[in-house]
Design a protein around this motif. Sequence first.
Motif, PDB file in Angstrom:
ATOM      1  N   SER A 171       0.847  -1.232   0.137  1.00  0.00           N
ATOM      2  CA  SER A 171       0.075   0.018  -0.100  1.00  0.00           C
ATOM      3  C   SER A 171       0.757   1.306   0.067  1.00  0.00           C
ATOM      4  N   ARG A 172       2.028   1.163   0.503  1.00  0.00           N
ATOM      5  CA  ARG A 172       3.142   2.481   0.338  1.00  0.00           C
ATOM      6  C   ARG A 172       4.325   1.644   0.408  1.00  0.00           C
ATOM      7  N   PRO A 173       5.377   2.330   0.177  1.00  0.00           N
ATOM      8  CA  PRO A 173       6.770   1.793   0.234  1.00  0.00           C
ATOM      9  C   PRO A 173       7.351   1.364   1.540  1.00  0.00           C
ATOM     10  N   ILE A 174       7.988   0.248   1.524  1.00  0.00           N
ATOM     11  CA  ILE A 174       8.557  -0.196   2.811  1.00  0.00           C
ATOM     12  C   ILE A 174       9.416   0.686   3.488  1.00  0.00           C
ATOM     13  N   ALA A 175      10.458   1.188   2.602  1.00  0.00           N
ATOM     14  CA  ALA A 175      11.420   2.440   3.128  1.00  0.00           C
ATOM     15  C   ALA A 175      11.295   3.705   2.263  1.00  0.00           C
ATOM     16  N   SER A 176      11.951   4.667   2.790  1.00  0.00           N
ATOM     17  CA  SER A 176      11.683   5.842   2.111  1.00  0.00           C
ATOM     18  C   SER A 176      13.111   6.365   1.734  1.00  0.00           C
ATOM     19  N   THR A 177      14.143   5.482   1.980  1.00  0.00           N
ATOM     20  CA  THR A 177      15.725   5.774   1.735  1.00  0.00           C
ATOM     21  C   THR A 177      15.987   5.810   0.377  1.00  0.00           C
ATOM     22  N   PRO A 178      16.770   6.653  -0.240  1.00  0.00           N
ATOM     23  CA  PRO A 178      17.111   6.616  -1.753  1.00  0.00           C
ATOM     24  C   PRO A 178      17.611   5.373  -2.202  1.00  0.00           C
ATOM     25  N   VAL A 179      18.354   4.612  -1.363  1.00  0.00           N
ATOM     26  CA  VAL A 179      18.961   3.112  -1.615  1.00  0.00           C
ATOM     27  C   VAL A 179      17.928   2.158  -1.115  1.00  0.00           C
ATOM     28  N   LEU A 180      17.805   0.917  -1.752  1.00  0.00           N
ATOM     29  CA  LEU A 180      16.629   0.106  -1.297  1.00  0.00           C
ATOM     30  C   LEU A 180      17.376  -0.651  -0.154  1.00  0.00           C
ATOM     31  N   ILE A 181      16.780  -1.043   0.710  1.00  0.00           N
ATOM     32  CA  ILE A 181      17.105  -1.905   1.866  1.00  0.00           C
ATOM     33  C   ILE A 181      17.177  -3.351   1.454  1.00  0.00           C
ATOM     34  N   THR A 182      17.734  -4.136   2.095  1.00  0.00           N
ATOM     35  CA  THR A 182      17.784  -5.580   1.673  1.00  0.00           C
ATOM     36  C   THR A 182      16.516  -6.228   1.368  1.00  0.00           C
ATOM     37  N   GLU A 183      15.456  -6.181   2.220  1.00  0.00           N
ATOM     38  CA  GLU A 183      13.898  -6.625   1.827  1.00  0.00           C
ATOM     39  C   GLU A 183      13.663  -6.280   0.541  1.00  0.00           C
ATOM     40  N   GLU A 184      13.703  -5.004   0.274  1.00  0.00           N
ATOM     41  CA  GLU A 184      13.254  -4.327  -1.179  1.00  0.00           C
ATOM     42  C   GLU A 184      14.135  -4.932  -2.303  1.00  0.00           C
TER      43      GLU A 184
END
Length: 241
Positions: free
Chosen positions: A9-22
């Motif tokens: 429903s929304r991004p898991i994280a908002s960091t510029p770089v994807l986190i491991t799960e993403e």
Amino acid sequence: MLALPEPPSRPIASTPVLITEEEDVFLRCEVAIENLKVAFWAAGKALDIIREGRLYRAEYTSFVDYCEQRWGMSRGQADKLIRMWPIAEAMFDSMPSDSNDPTRIRVAKLSQSVVWELVPIAEGYDVEAATAVYTTTAEADEAPVTAEVLRGVVKDVVKVLPKGQSVDKEALTSVVREALQRVSSGKRQAAPKKKAVASAAKADPAVPTLPWDSPEALNRLLRQHMTDENRRTLGKLLAED
């Protein structure tokens, strides 16, 4: 095929770089898109996940840029796949276990053009209604379900049943069957009639073409083929002139 999660429903994280799960989800989605020609619905679901989770953000400024630059795909194509995947997935998930079942065989050969015709039903009612329209159509005719046939059926369903309400299965089945009868009747009426054979084609091939540009040849031909009655008739016509 790799299992795909539901679109977030929304991004898991908002960091510029994807986190491991993403990154893990992004990889599985790209594999699904790579296999577009094999399972278009999986590609559509993968695109939906990437769009809603903004998994493209590490390298692309927008979903449109990602589709065009990464896959050579227009936004329209991507949106079309995204709108189709819930229907196709539901149909695949509901396939009979018997590999020889006619319905399973038809579903296994689903094309994008066929599923696309069911989108108005899925979006106007629900995915279950869309699959019911396809199943009823497939069961009513042994021939493969085509986009043309579904287009006529869906048009009738949308016209008869009010949108935004739960659909009664019996009513839906009744409308689909009536629509199929109308479509079949229309096809029979529209069937091209055999062209009448031209009178020239019906002419006796033994009768030669008259050589009007050669009086001598014409004279020989007339003497050879004219009957006594033909000569008397021609004589009367010449006398009148």
